[in-house]
Design a protein around this motif. Structure first.
Motif, short mmCIF file in Angstrom:
data_model
loop_
_atom_site.label_atom_id
_atom_site.label_comp_id
_atom_site.label_asym_id
_atom_site.label_seq_id
_atom_site.Cartn_x
_atom_site.Cartn_y
_atom_site.Cartn_z
N ASN A 185 14.14 18.26 49.52
CA ASN A 185 12.49 18.16 50.20
C ASN A 185 12.69 18.72 51.75
N LEU A 186 13.56 19.89 51.77
CA LEU A 186 13.64 20.45 53.10
C LEU A 186 12.89 21.36 53.30
N ASP A 187 12.50 21.73 54.75
CA ASP A 187 11.86 22.95 55.04
C ASP A 187 12.95 23.54 56.43
N ALA A 188 12.18 24.58 56.78
CA ALA A 188 13.14 25.49 57.99
C ALA A 188 13.46 24.20 59.08
N ARG A 189 12.39 23.42 59.49
CA ARG A 189 12.55 22.42 60.65
C ARG A 189 13.38 21.30 60.23
N SER A 190 12.98 20.63 58.92
CA SER A 190 13.64 19.44 58.70
C SER A 190 15.09 19.64 58.58
N SER A 191 15.55 20.96 57.90
CA SER A 191 16.69 21.10 57.38
C SER A 191 17.57 21.05 58.67
N VAL A 192 17.28 21.71 59.84
CA VAL A 192 18.00 21.84 61.14
C VAL A 192 18.33 20.26 61.58
N ALA A 193 17.26 19.43 61.30
CA ALA A 193 17.46 18.34 61.82
C ALA A 193 18.64 17.46 61.08
N ALA A 194 18.44 17.50 59.63
CA ALA A 194 19.15 16.94 58.74
C ALA A 194 20.67 17.24 58.93
N VAL A 195 21.06 18.72 59.03
CA VAL A 195 22.30 19.16 59.21
C VAL A 195 22.76 18.78 60.74
N GLU A 196 22.08 18.83 61.50
CA GLU A 196 22.61 18.39 62.91
C GLU A 196 22.90 17.06 62.83
N GLY A 197 22.07 16.26 62.09
CA GLY A 197 22.40 14.71 62.06
C GLY A 197 23.67 14.67 61.39
N HIS A 198 23.98 15.21 60.32
CA HIS A 198 25.15 14.98 59.47
C HIS A 198 26.38 15.47 60.30
N LEU A 199 26.26 16.68 61.14
CA LEU A 199 27.29 17.07 61.79
C LEU A 199 27.70 16.16 63.06
N THR A 200 26.88 15.36 63.39
CA THR A 200 27.00 14.51 64.53
C THR A 200 27.39 13.12 64.11
N GLY A 201 27.38 12.88 62.72
CA GLY A 201 27.75 11.58 62.20
C GLY A 201 26.46 10.59 62.04
N ARG A 202 25.35 11.26 62.09
CA ARG A 202 24.16 10.51 61.75
C ARG A 202 23.20 10.99 60.78
N ILE A 203 23.76 10.49 59.22
CA ILE A 203 22.88 10.79 58.23
C ILE A 203 21.64 9.91 58.12
N HIS A 204 20.51 10.51 58.08
CA HIS A 204 19.42 9.88 57.91
C HIS A 204 18.71 9.71 56.43
N ALA A 205 17.93 8.75 55.98
CA ALA A 205 17.84 8.48 54.62
C ALA A 205 16.55 9.40 54.18
N GLU A 206 15.93 9.88 55.16
CA GLU A 206 14.62 10.75 54.76
C GLU A 206 14.78 11.65 53.72
N HIS A 207 15.66 12.87 53.77
CA HIS A 207 15.98 13.80 52.81
C HIS A 207 16.99 13.55 52.08
N LEU A 208 17.78 12.20 51.91
CA LEU A 208 19.12 12.12 51.33
C LEU A 208 19.00 11.90 49.96
N ARG A 209 19.43 13.11 49.13
CA ARG A 209 19.41 12.75 47.68
C ARG A 209 20.90 11.82 47.24
N GLY A 210 21.98 11.87 47.97
CA GLY A 210 22.97 10.85 47.46
C GLY A 210 24.27 11.65 47.84
N TYR A 211 25.27 10.78 47.69
CA TYR A 211 26.89 11.05 48.03
C TYR A 211 27.22 11.45 46.52
N THR A 212 28.03 12.49 46.28
CA THR A 212 28.53 12.76 45.02
C THR A 212 29.65 12.11 44.49
#
Length: 298
Positions: A185-212
Motif C-alpha cells: 500500500n505504498l506510494d512515492a512518499r510513503s515508500s521513501v519513509a518506509a525504506v528509510e526507516g527500515h535501513l535505520t533500524g526503525r520498521i513501522h507497522a503502517e505499511h508492513l505486510r510481514g517477515y518472510t
C-alpha cells in the motif's frame, strides 16, 4: 469497458479495507536475474532461454524453495553494461548473505546453481525490490513505477524494479531482501519513509505486510507489537512459542529494549467474503485475515 469502469484491484482492496498484516509469502532465498527486455506475465518461466540452462536453474531453485525474480533498474537501460544475477539468503543473525555475478550468454546463468550451494558473501547492503510487473497485474505497474522512480532517486544503487512478488492488491509492493521484509500500500512518499526507516533500524507497522521467515499469524503478531510499542529493528522481536486451537493462535514474543521484554499475543483468523483479488483474475476468491484480539505484556 471505459476507463472510468476499469477495475483496479488495489483500489478495491483499499475500499474493502483489506489488512496487510500476515500477507508476506514464506521464504528465505531469492534469485534475481537482470533482464532488460519485456517481462512475460509469468516472469522467468516465460523467457526464451537455452532450455537446458533454464531447466537446470529452475530445478535448483525449486529444491531450495527460492523465489525467482527478474530485475531491472528504473529508467536505465544500457545494453552495453553486463547483466547481473544474484542469490540472496536470509540469515537470522541479521547478516546480509549475497552472491552476485554477471551473464552475457544464457549458459552463464548456470552459475546460479553453484551459488545456491554456497552461503554467500557478507557485508553487502540490502536490496530494495519494487514490483512493477505490469504484464502480470495492471496495479503493479500503475502504482509500482512511481515508487520505483522515487526510491531509485534516493538510493540508486540499492533499488531494482522486479517481477511479481505476490499480493497484487497491495500495490505498490516493496521487498527488502535478504532481510525478507514485505511492505505494501505504498506510494512515492510513503515508500521513501518506509525504506528509510527500515535501513535505520526503525520498521513501522503502517505499511508492513510481514517477515518472510514467519508464518502469517506470527507476522500479524509482530506487526501488532510494532503498532502498539513503536518502530523497531528487523530482529528486535523474536517468536519463541506458537500454539493453535482451531482458528486462534497464542504467540509468545520476546523483545529487546527499549521495547517490552515479552508479549503474549492472541490472533484470530477468518475468511473474508469472496471478491476479485487481482486486476486480471476474473474469478471471485476469499482471503484469510488475521486479527489480533489481545496483547499482554509479561
Amino acid at each position: 469497458m471505459t476507463a472510468a469502469e476499469r477495475f483496479f484491484c488495489a483500489e478495491a482492496a483499499r475500499t474493502r479495507g483489506d489488512s496487510l498484516a500476515g500477507t508476506a509469502p514464506y521464504g528465505s532465498v531469492w534469485i534475481l536475474i537482470e533482464y532488460r527486455g519485456g517481462w512475460p506475465p509469468n516472469g522467468f518461466d516465460g523467457l526464451d532461454l537455452d532450455p537446458a540452462t533454464k531447466g537446470l536453474v529452475f530445478s535448483a531453485a525449486q529444491a531450495v524453495r527460492a523465489r525467482m525474480l527478474l530485475i531491472r533498474r528504473h529508467g536505465r537501460h544500457s545494453p552495453e553494461a553486463p547483466r547481473r544475477w544474484a542469490v540472496l539468503r536470509y540469515d537470522s543473525s541479521g547478516a546480509h548473505r549475497q552472491q552476485w555475478g554477471t551473464w552475457s550468454r544464457d549458459e552463464d546463468l548456470a552459475q546460479i546453481v553453484d551459488a545456491l550451494g554456497t552461503p554467500g558473501e557478507l557485508g553487502r547492503p540490502p536490496v530494495v525490490l519494487v514490483c512493477a510487473h505490469g504484464q502480470h497485474d495492471t496495479c503493479c505497474a500503475v502504482r509500482g513505477r512511481p515508487v520505483g522512480r522515487a526510491l531509485s532517486e534516493r538510493w540508486p544503487n540499492l533499488v531494482w524494479e522486479c517481477t511479481h512478488v505476490g499480493g497484487d492488491r497491495f500495490a505498490a509492493n516493496v521487498v527488502v531482501a535478504p532481510d525478507g521484509v514485505y511492505y505494501g500500500n505504498l506510494d512515492a512518499r510513503s515508500s521513501v519513509a518506509a525504506v528509510e526507516g527500515h535501513l535505520t533500524g526503525r520498521i513501522h507497522a503502517e505499511h508492513l505486510r510481514g517477515y518472510t521467515d514467519l508464518f502469517p499469524p506470527q507476522q500479524a503478531a509482530v506487526a501488532a507489537a510494532l503498532g502498539r510499542f513503536g518502530p523497531a529493528g528487523r530482529h528486535d522481536y523474536a517468536i519463541v512459542e506458537t500454539s493453535r486451537e482451531d482458528d486462534r493462535w497464542r504467540i509468545r514474543v520476546t523483545g529487546r529494549p527499549p521495547g517490552p521484554a515479552a508479549l503474549d499475543i492472541e490472533v484470530r483468523s477468518y475468511r473474508t467474503p469472496p471478491s476479485q483479488l487481482t486486476c486480471r483474475g476474473l474469478s471471485m476468491s476469499s482471503a484469510v485475515h488475521y486479527e489480533v484480539t489481545s496483547i499482554r505484556v509479561g
